[in-house]
Design a protein around this motif. Structure first.
Motif, PDB file in Angstrom:
ATOM      1  N   UNK A 174      -9.787   0.173  -5.879  1.00 28.85           N
ATOM      2  CA  UNK A 174      -8.791  -0.891  -5.780  1.00 28.85           C
ATOM      3  C   UNK A 174      -8.545  -1.250  -4.321  1.00 28.85           C
ATOM      4  N   UNK A 175      -8.361  -0.214  -3.539  1.00 27.73           N
ATOM      5  CA  UNK A 175      -7.986  -0.442  -2.143  1.00 27.73           C
ATOM      6  C   UNK A 175      -9.079  -1.193  -1.377  1.00 27.73           C
ATOM      7  N   UNK A 208     -14.086 -18.069 -22.521  1.00 28.64           N
ATOM      8  CA  UNK A 208     -15.083 -17.039 -22.826  1.00 28.64           C
ATOM      9  C   UNK A 208     -14.863 -16.369 -24.178  1.00 28.64           C
ATOM     10  N   UNK A 209     -13.617 -16.115 -24.497  1.00 26.73           N
ATOM     11  CA  UNK A 209     -13.322 -15.371 -25.719  1.00 26.73           C
ATOM     12  C   UNK A 209     -12.860 -16.332 -26.803  1.00 26.73           C
ATOM     13  N   UNK A 260     -16.415  -9.411 -10.818  1.00 25.36           N
ATOM     14  CA  UNK A 260     -16.362 -10.182  -9.585  1.00 25.36           C
ATOM     15  C   UNK A 260     -15.077 -10.985  -9.457  1.00 25.36           C
ATOM     16  N   UNK A 261     -14.565 -11.040  -8.250  1.00 18.39           N
ATOM     17  CA  UNK A 261     -13.484 -11.960  -7.935  1.00 18.39           C
ATOM     18  C   UNK A 261     -14.104 -13.133  -7.184  1.00 18.39           C
ATOM     19  N   UNK A 262     -13.443 -14.262  -7.186  1.00 16.01           N
ATOM     20  CA  UNK A 262     -13.938 -15.421  -6.444  1.00 16.01           C
ATOM     21  C   UNK A 262     -15.379 -15.750  -6.775  1.00 16.01           C
ATOM     22  N   UNK A 275      -5.909 -15.742  -6.492  1.00 22.29           N
ATOM     23  CA  UNK A 275      -7.379 -15.806  -6.626  1.00 22.29           C
ATOM     24  C   UNK A 275      -7.820 -15.260  -7.980  1.00 22.29           C
ATOM     25  N   UNK A 276      -7.242 -14.138  -8.357  1.00 21.15           N
ATOM     26  CA  UNK A 276      -7.620 -13.533  -9.634  1.00 21.15           C
ATOM     27  C   UNK A 276      -7.252 -14.421 -10.807  1.00 21.15           C
ATOM     28  N   UNK A 298     -13.865  -8.004  -5.625  1.00 17.27           N
ATOM     29  CA  UNK A 298     -13.734  -7.660  -7.042  1.00 17.27           C
ATOM     30  C   UNK A 298     -12.422  -8.152  -7.638  1.00 17.27           C
ATOM     31  N   UNK A 299     -12.505  -8.513  -8.896  1.00 17.65           N
ATOM     32  CA  UNK A 299     -11.333  -8.848  -9.702  1.00 17.65           C
ATOM     33  C   UNK A 299     -10.748  -7.551 -10.254  1.00 17.65           C
ATOM     34  N   UNK A 328     -21.524 -15.475 -20.659  1.00 19.59           N
ATOM     35  CA  UNK A 328     -20.297 -16.266 -20.561  1.00 19.59           C
ATOM     36  C   UNK A 328     -19.143 -15.307 -20.290  1.00 19.59           C
ATOM     37  N   UNK A 329     -19.193 -14.694 -19.134  1.00 19.62           N
ATOM     38  CA  UNK A 329     -18.197 -13.674 -18.779  1.00 19.62           C
ATOM     39  C   UNK A 329     -18.077 -13.679 -17.260  1.00 19.62           C
ATOM     40  N   UNK A 330     -17.120 -12.926 -16.745  1.00 17.56           N
ATOM     41  CA  UNK A 330     -17.063 -12.779 -15.294  1.00 17.56           C
ATOM     42  C   UNK A 330     -18.344 -12.102 -14.826  1.00 17.56           C
ATOM     43  N   UNK A 366       0.836  -1.212   0.000  1.00 15.44           N
ATOM     44  CA  UNK A 366       0.000   0.000   0.000  1.00 15.44           C
ATOM     45  C   UNK A 366       0.860   1.248   0.000  1.00 15.44           C
ATOM     46  N   UNK A 414      -0.952  -9.875  -1.063  1.00 17.63           N
ATOM     47  CA  UNK A 414      -1.139  -9.510  -2.473  1.00 17.63           C
ATOM     48  C   UNK A 414      -0.969 -10.731  -3.381  1.00 17.63           C
ATOM     49  N   UNK A 471      -9.801 -17.018 -11.245  1.00 16.93           N
ATOM     50  CA  UNK A 471     -10.972 -16.466 -11.939  1.00 16.93           C
ATOM     51  C   UNK A 471     -10.693 -16.422 -13.448  1.00 16.93           C
ATOM     52  N   UNK A 504     -22.351 -14.875 -14.292  1.00 16.88           N
ATOM     53  CA  UNK A 504     -21.666 -15.864 -15.126  1.00 16.88           C
ATOM     54  C   UNK A 504     -22.569 -17.074 -15.363  1.00 16.88           C
ATOM     55  N   UNK A 539      -4.111 -12.675  -3.285  1.00 17.10           N
ATOM     56  CA  UNK A 539      -5.097 -11.976  -4.122  1.00 17.10           C
ATOM     57  C   UNK A 539      -4.838 -12.266  -5.603  1.00 17.10           C
ATOM     58  N   UNK A 555     -10.857  -4.421  -4.494  1.00 12.46           N
ATOM     59  CA  UNK A 555      -9.994  -5.395  -5.165  1.00 12.46           C
ATOM     60  C   UNK A 555      -8.961  -5.968  -4.182  1.00 12.46           C
ATOM     61  N   UNK A 556      -8.291  -5.075  -3.449  1.00 14.48           N
ATOM     62  CA  UNK A 556      -7.225  -5.542  -2.550  1.00 14.48           C
ATOM     63  C   UNK A 556      -7.684  -5.588  -1.098  1.00 14.48           C
ATOM     64  N   UNK A 559     -18.299 -11.561 -25.332  1.00 17.01           N
ATOM     65  CA  UNK A 559     -19.266 -12.082 -24.364  1.00 17.01           C
ATOM     66  C   UNK A 559     -20.242 -11.009 -23.848  1.00 17.01           C
ATOM     67  N   UNK A 573     -11.994  -8.857  -0.847  1.00 20.32           N
ATOM     68  CA  UNK A 573     -11.599  -9.099  -2.246  1.00 20.32           C
ATOM     69  C   UNK A 573     -12.796  -9.508  -3.089  1.00 20.32           C
TER      70      UNK A 573
END
Lengths: 507, 483
Positions: free
Chosen positions: B345-346, A174-175, B378-380, A163-164, B356-357, B307-309, A104, A157, A167, B480, A160, B349-350, B204, B354
């Protein structure tokens, strides 16, 4: 004075025309010859104490500085089981904190400077970019050095990021383009090739702090690295500062790298250059069934190898590719597929011609390059076979017939016209010369560029078409509605050339 | 080439990065107008080998006539087909056949089938046409980066021209605007259809965002359709539609030329007058109707499987583009939310959850209206409702806790250095100048930064309270498939 007078008359001559006269045709316009010559490298190249080369091109017009550090490390240095490690190490060096700053604090510090700091990795290189206002350059350089030398790979991090990536793995179908890219590469390079490797659940699970730290320690070294700097800088001062930060960088001695490798994670770790046996390609017509209104296709085979940058065949191949699919709709594929037949909105072609010295080539067991000759396009499924057949016909024509002089001349002009783009700003000039160093491309390449292209003949182009385009080795992969593709226009014709379509068993 | 920003590419908005420092580096554009009303902007940059040149038209897909959505984009494509000089081997012979072809073509569209006479005539026309000549002349001269873009409020034509050959650009661009010939009409409809499939149908989320735009702006709103238009309307467009739309939209007083490179102002003026001075407004031609009252943006939600996140886009109606007032504060707010030290983000995402992706904010302000959008993937295992809830909680924290001085300083600094970066590349600068000029004057770029660096915490609180209201928003929620 007399000379001035004559000159003035010459310059003023067109003014004899009425003020508003517009020539009837662009051919009536007269132009001064293009004066562009690539800049000379002299005065731009410096070396740090450890031999690390630095190219500096000052430009004071804006209070900005760009610094790029490139290392010759990338995906190709990964061994099986390590897929994605080069990219992950690069990304996490920036994201996972560095030196005495946690992630951070590092983000806050960079953003508060209004700077951009990025790190990423590709097949052959890892690149760090610092883009910053000149008044805060000093702080930016310290941060950059800290990221390169003292990445913390913060556990949280990293979790994280893992995890991403999971996903992303779940979304990899998908593409259509991603599916095509993966399957075509597997068919062209063979499943065992590093080019065919993809991220897996197992490799993601292996992205642990120790593994990244090990990859960083072993492979991020100054040998083969290069720095490009441009913008609002005083070259000598900048180089002195870079020397203070990067000049004593040595990297691990080879013996310790070996020891580290032995103690490394299960499955071993990367040799400085992963050696592999070129696996067999699978030529022919392949389909991946995917219902939808559009089909994506890739057609081609592996790239090739020449032994030096100035090889005559290299110059001829540059022109050949320009004739086949240069930008602008004058090239053969565009004029046929877009202008004449309206089959596609876009065609994208590239041909990787690696330069590998003859003695190095035998060591690597490579007859082909690790790169690709790939033609990519999208079209309606029922037109896919017709588009592919048209592409094959154009390839055959290049091997069979001499290209008319006017077409060669257009391609040559078009290539030469893009030369200024490669040197249009301080940033691109510094980057170009640094890239020369990375690729082992002599700087003189640019000064002979125009002359070498001008010397290429129609016979040369036909020769390289016959040498480098291999009709027997063509792999065509089509991702789309298989039934519509197989029943489409010209499908029979395509069958005769490439054989019956086979379904890819996707992984 | 000839791409359309089918999914909205937004002018000077979004990431809040447009703008130029007034104090230190100045864009230094010189401005002049021709007698016919055409505007020129020139930025002299001695020593550059290429001139970045743009012709822009004040009008994009928002100017499509009712029932002919996609026409502006099609005209952009057709303008590469040449003129009476370029693209033909014999204009007189071609023009006779072309008018017969048009009659037959209109009949075939009315009947819904292509008759043989039409195909035979096309073969005869092909013998007289050189569809690649426009591109060929440019390629031969070493002009690169030839491209075009249709956006909602603007259509632009781009090129990078060797400085010695800049007169060719004046010749070619003024020639196609002076007397364009829309040859290859039927083939270009196919190419436009291919473009649509590639940009929207094959991605998608493409169709979902198209539906969301339509629902959000509401039927009849000029922004309710993407620049590519409606397939059923596009396939029924006629050459006569294209001609009358061209005459209405491409009037000289709607045209802007921008030149950035090693070209002097007097030279640009001389060539501008000689070449573009010949463009005249046709007598009795139709006009682009100025938009009447437009419907208010919709409130509500659109939900679907994809067919997407899993993801959401949350839109709040705001204001049209301006280089002052709340529009700029909303741009600043997007900057506050974005980047690695930004709130999205803070916290999403982080952060610990978490959820969000990836997440980003954008203030999209166009000529006729704007919106503030937050996009979260979305994350996870998070679903759209989790993402919306996480955003609501974040927004509540901004409302109750305010914004601290370090955040304000960070965004001001980022906006300032971003504004310098935008001066670096000639082609990018030319495009931005054209867009700003079309939205009310290129100086808005400078004014925008002046306004942006003055934004304070109270301003941000005010726009959050005034615009980011749950009961006024529209939400696209995609789950999804199988998720």
């Amino acid at each position: 004075m007399g000379r001035f007078f004559v000159l003035a008359v010459c310059v003023a001559a067109p003014a004899v025309l009425p003020a508003q006269a517009v020539p009837a045709h662009p051919a009536d316009l007269q132009f001064a010859p293009s004066l562009f010559e690539p800049p000379a490298v002299s005065g731009m190249r410096f070396e740090l104490r450890n031999g690390l080369p630095v190219y500096v091109v000052p430009d004071r017009s804006l209070p900005l500085v760009d610094i790029v550090l490139a290392l010759p490390v990338g995906d190709r240095n990964e061994v099986p089981g390590e897929e994605g490690m080069a990219s992950m190490t690069a990304a996490m060096a920036r994201r996972g904190g560095a030196g005495d700053m946690g992630p951070e604090e590092l983000d806050d510090t960079i953003d508060a400077l209004g700077a951009r700091v990025d790190s990423s990795s590709s097949w052959t290189r890892t690149v760090f970019v610092l883009d910053i206002g000149s008044e805060t350059l000093e702080r930016g350089l310290e941060i950059l050095a800290s990221i390169v030398f003292e990445p913390r790979f913060d556990e949280d991090r990293l979790a994280q990021a893992r995890d991403n990536l999971r996903v992303s793995l779940a979304a990899r179908e998908d593409e259509a383009y991603a599916v095509l890219d993966r399957e075509w590469q597997r068919l062209v390079h063979g499943p065992a090739s590093p080019r065919s490797r993809r991220l897996t659940e197992a490799s993601v699970a292996g992205f642990e702090r120790d593994a990244l730290a090990s990859f960083h320690r072993r492979l991020w070294r100054p040998d083969g690295a290069v720095i490009a700097a441009s913008g609002d800088v005083e070259p000598e001062l900048l180089v002195a500062r870079l020397d203070g930060l990067f000049g004593s960088w040595q990297g691990l001695p080879a013996s310790e790298t070996d020891a580290d490798r032995k103690a490394g994670p299960p499955g071993g770790s990367a040799a400085p250059e992963a050696v592999f046996e070129a696996a067999a390609a699978s030529p022919g017509w392949w389909t991946v069934d995917r219902p939808g209104p559009q089909a994506s296709m890739a057609l081609g085979h592996r790239g090739a190898v020449v032994d030096r940058w100035d090889a005559g065949d290299r110059w001829a191949l540059l022109l050949l590719m320009e004739i086949l699919d240069g930008p602008g709709s004058v090239s053969r594929l565009r004029s046929r597929l877009q202008l004449a037949e309206g089959l596609t909105y876009r065609v994208v072609t590239w041909f990787d011609l690696d330069v590998v010295a003859a003695e190095a080539r035998s060591e690597r067991s490579l007859n082909h390059g690790q790169g690709e000759f790939r033609i990519f396009l999208e079209t309606a499924p029922e037109s896919a076979a017709a588009a592919a057949a048209a592409v094959l016909e154009e390839l055959a024509r290049l091997r069979r017939e001499a290209v008319p002089e006017v077409e060669i001349a257009t391609a040559r002009r078009s290539l030469l016209a893009r030369l200024p783009l490669l040197f249009d700003r301080a940033e691109t000039i510094a980057g170009r010369f640094a890239e020369d160093e990375l690729l082992d491309r002599p700087h003189e390449y640019w000064s002979v560029y125009r002359g070498r292209l001008q010397a290429v003949s129609a016979a040369d182009i036909r020769r390289v078409a016959q040498r480098f385009i291999d009709p027997e080795g063509i792999v065509l992969a089509v991702v789309g509605d298989s039934e519509a593709v197989r029943a489409g226009r010209a499908a029979e014709e395509l069958r005769r050339v490439l054989g019956a379509p086979r379904l890819v068993e996707t992984q | 080439m000839r791409s359309a920003a089918v999914l909205a590419v937004l002018l000077l908005s979004g990431t809040a990065t447009a703008g130029f420092a007034t104090s230190e580096p100045d864009v230094g554009a010189a401005h002049f107008e021709l007698d016919n009303g055409m505007t020129f902007l020139v930025v002299e940059r001695p020593g550059r080998p290429l001139v970045a040149a743009v012709v822009a038209v004040r009008g994009g897909s928002a100017s499509d006539p009712a029932g002919r959505r996609g026409l502006t984009h099609l005209v952009e494509h057709l303008l590469f087909a040449g003129s009476r000089t370029i693209g033909t081997t014999d204009w007189e012979a071609e023009s006779r056949l072309l008018s017969r072809w048009e009659n037959l073509y209109e009949r075939s569209v009315r009947r819904g089938r292509t008759d043989r006479d039409l195909l035979r005539l096309e073969q005869r026309l092909e013998a007289l046409q050189q569809p690649g000549e426009f591109a060929g002349v440019y390629a031969w001269a070493g002009v690169v980066g030839v491209d075009a873009l249709t956006r909602h409020d603007l259509t632009t034509f781009h090129a990078l021209v060797p400085k010695e050959k800049i007169e060719l650009w004046f010749w070619m661009e003024s020639d196609r605007l002076h007397g364009p010939v829309f040859r290859g009409f039927r083939r270009e409809l196919q190419v436009v259809e291919q473009e649509r499939r590639q940009r929207i149908d094959s991605t998608p989320t493409g169709t979902w965002f198209e539906l969301f735009d339509a629902a959000y702006w509401g039927a009849g709103h000029p922004y309710a359709h993407t620049p590519g238009g409606e397939r059923r309307e596009v396939e029924r467009l006629l050459p006569s539609d294209a001609r009358s739309h061209f005459e209405a939209l491409y009037r000289p007083d709607r045209l802007i030329a921008v030149l950035v490179g090693d070209l002097s102002l007097p030279e640009a003026r001389k060539l501008g007058e000689r070449y573009f001075g010949r463009l005249q407004t046709s007598e009795g031609n139709s006009r682009i109707p100025e938009s009447k009252e437009t419907p208010a943006p919709a409130v509500g939600s659109l939900e679907g499987l994809c067919a997407c996140r899993s993801q959401v886009e949350i839109r709040y109606p705001t204001l049209p583009f301006a280089a002052a007032g709340d529009t700029v504060v909303l741009d600043f707010l997007a900057g506050l939310l974005n980047s690695r030290s930004g709130r999205l983000y803070r916290e999403l995402v982080a952060g610990e959850d978490r959820v969000a992706y990836a997440a980003s904010a954008e203030h999209a302000s166009r000529r006729l209206g704007g919106y503030f959008a937050v996009r979260i993937e979305a994350g996870g295992g998070a679903g759209p409702e989790d993402l919306t809830a996480a955003w609501d909680a974040l927004l509540d924290r901004v409302r109750s806790g305010g914004v601290d001085d370090a955040e304000l300083r960070r965004v001001r600094r980022q906006l300032t250095t971003d504004s310098w970066r935008q001066l670096e590349q000639d082609a990018g600068l030319a495009g931005r100048l054209a867009a700003a000029e079309a939205l009310g004057g290129w100086r808005q770029l400078t004014m925008w930064l002046d306004a942006a660096v003055s934004v304070d915490g109270d301003d941000l609180q005010r726009v959050v309270d005034r615009y980011l209201l749950a009961h006024e928003r529209a939400v696209l929620s995609l789950t999804r498939t199988g998720g």
